[in-house]
Motif scaffolding. Sequence first.
Motif, PDB file in Angstrom:
ATOM      1  N   GLY A  32       0.833  -1.210   0.000  1.00  0.00           N
ATOM      2  CA  GLY A  32       0.000   0.000   0.000  1.00  0.00           C
ATOM      3  C   GLY A  32       0.861   1.252   0.000  1.00  0.00           C
ATOM      4  O   GLY A  32       2.085   1.182   0.154  1.00  0.00           O
ATOM      5  N   PRO A  33       0.214   2.431  -0.138  1.00  0.00           N
ATOM      6  CA  PRO A  33       0.978   3.685  -0.250  1.00  0.00           C
ATOM      7  C   PRO A  33       1.881   3.951   0.953  1.00  0.00           C
ATOM      8  O   PRO A  33       2.955   4.549   0.809  1.00  0.00           O
ATOM      9  N   ALA A  34       1.480   3.503   2.128  1.00  0.00           N
ATOM     10  CA  ALA A  34       2.318   3.750   3.317  1.00  0.00           C
ATOM     11  C   ALA A  34       3.536   2.827   3.336  1.00  0.00           C
ATOM     12  O   ALA A  34       4.454   3.024   4.138  1.00  0.00           O
ATOM     13  N   ALA A  35       3.524   1.828   2.467  1.00  0.00           N
ATOM     14  CA  ALA A  35       4.646   0.879   2.427  1.00  0.00           C
ATOM     15  C   ALA A  35       5.523   1.102   1.202  1.00  0.00           C
ATOM     16  O   ALA A  35       6.115   0.169   0.662  1.00  0.00           O
ATOM     17  N   VAL A  36       5.563   2.342   0.744  1.00  0.00           N
ATOM     18  CA  VAL A  36       6.465   2.709  -0.361  1.00  0.00           C
ATOM     19  C   VAL A  36       7.303   3.905   0.091  1.00  0.00           C
ATOM     20  O   VAL A  36       6.765   4.959   0.406  1.00  0.00           O
ATOM     21  N   ALA A  37       8.614   3.725   0.136  1.00  0.00           N
ATOM     22  CA  ALA A  37       9.514   4.834   0.486  1.00  0.00           C
ATOM     23  C   ALA A  37      10.247   5.263  -0.782  1.00  0.00           C
ATOM     24  O   ALA A  37      10.892   4.441  -1.429  1.00  0.00           O
ATOM     25  N   PHE A  38      10.107   6.546  -1.130  1.00  0.00           N
ATOM     26  CA  PHE A  38      10.783   7.044  -2.332  1.00  0.00           C
ATOM     27  C   PHE A  38      12.158   7.589  -1.975  1.00  0.00           C
ATOM     28  O   PHE A  38      12.357   8.152  -0.903  1.00  0.00           O
ATOM     29  N   ARG A  39      13.070   7.418  -2.916  1.00  0.00           N
ATOM     30  CA  ARG A  39      14.427   7.915  -2.742  1.00  0.00           C
ATOM     31  C   ARG A  39      14.866   8.588  -4.032  1.00  0.00           C
ATOM     32  O   ARG A  39      14.741   7.991  -5.115  1.00  0.00           O
ATOM     33  N   THR A  40      15.355   9.811  -3.935  1.00  0.00           N
ATOM     34  CA  THR A  40      15.772  10.526  -5.144  1.00  0.00           C
ATOM     35  C   THR A  40      17.104   9.979  -5.659  1.00  0.00           C
ATOM     36  O   THR A  40      18.073   9.895  -4.905  1.00  0.00           O
ATOM     37  N   ILE A  41      17.098   9.600  -6.923  1.00  0.00           N
ATOM     38  CA  ILE A  41      18.323   9.110  -7.571  1.00  0.00           C
ATOM     39  C   ILE A  41      18.455   9.856  -8.905  1.00  0.00           C
ATOM     40  O   ILE A  41      17.532   9.853  -9.713  1.00  0.00           O
ATOM     41  N   ALA A  42      19.617  10.480  -9.132  1.00  0.00           N
ATOM     42  CA  ALA A  42      19.843  11.239 -10.369  1.00  0.00           C
ATOM     43  C   ALA A  42      20.063  10.291 -11.548  1.00  0.00           C
ATOM     44  O   ALA A  42      20.409   9.122 -11.369  1.00  0.00           O
TER      45      ALA A  42
END
Length: 328
Positions: A128-138
């Motif tokens: 679910g949406p609470a179980a997705v962690a985004f990380r910025t990668i160039a």
Amino acid sequence: MTRTHGTQRSTRTRRSTRATRATRANRTPAAVAPALALALALAAGACGKDGSPPVKGPRPDDLPRYRVATAFRLPDSPTWNRAKRRGHLVVGAKEDQPYLGEKDPANGRYSGFDIEIAKMTAAFLGFGPAAVAFRTIASANRETALQNGQIDYYVGTYTINDNRKKLVGFAGPYYLAGQSLLVRSGEIGIKGPEDLAGKRVCSAAGSTPYQRIEAEYPRADLVAYDTYSICVDNLLTYQVDAVTTDDTILLGYAAKVPEELKVVGTPFSEEPYGIGVPRSDAALRLAVDDAIEANERNGNWKAAYDATLGLSGVPAPRPPAVDRYPAS
Ligand code: GLU
């Protein structure tokens, strides 16, 4: 502001020596205001609090809700198993591409079409949406991030091509973009890539648009930065004459400051966007292909597009056919 940007980035990353030259180039003081305008526009677009949606940004109420699969299992995928044990997925994304992948500096939330693609895929895989962690990668760091397990998958204007397939796997494509050019609104001398000879052109290191200009338009004076937003800042301060990358990305910047910037000409490449996965994890790649197809069929893809990328002015196209290639 531009100087600070450049200096901060240069300590953290490799930049071409040409980019260093661009950073040192003369500045036009009067031109700093538009750059500030862009920074403010980007921040305003990302700063809407609950109940006060950002102007022209994705409105949370318009975004589809994705049904989270409860019985989904993918025992053959080491990536999926690791994420299940961890309790959440780690997804690589962009944070400065309007309507595609933007991070709200106020609350750290990501939004945009790529973010929706990531979320609908996660829901299909049982997260679910609470179980997705985004990380910025160039752009230049995507392959390494997938190879060393920093992220489980990547959704961020990531073109599928054979060179990259030697290093990572690709589900999709889920969208077809094309390389284009962004210039200042008063520019009359640049209408297509053949006009770039002797012009300063900015793109992101490690990107296919950068590689294409380098290989096919060698008379352009090409500079590279980590991100396109730094290129746009350089365009607004007259340090470069054009920014080149996918039309999707450029239209987003132009839509933020339409009186300052315009996208010119017709797209001169095909950039099929894929979801990057670890190369050896074919089970995950094929499950993500299933996720893309299911979400195209059930209307989620179009609803997500309309609420995000569609806001930059292009009506939803038909998504390209998914390409399930054999593992090698
Ligand atoms: N789609 C191109 C690429 O994957 C340009 C956009 C980007 O750098 O993310 O290189």
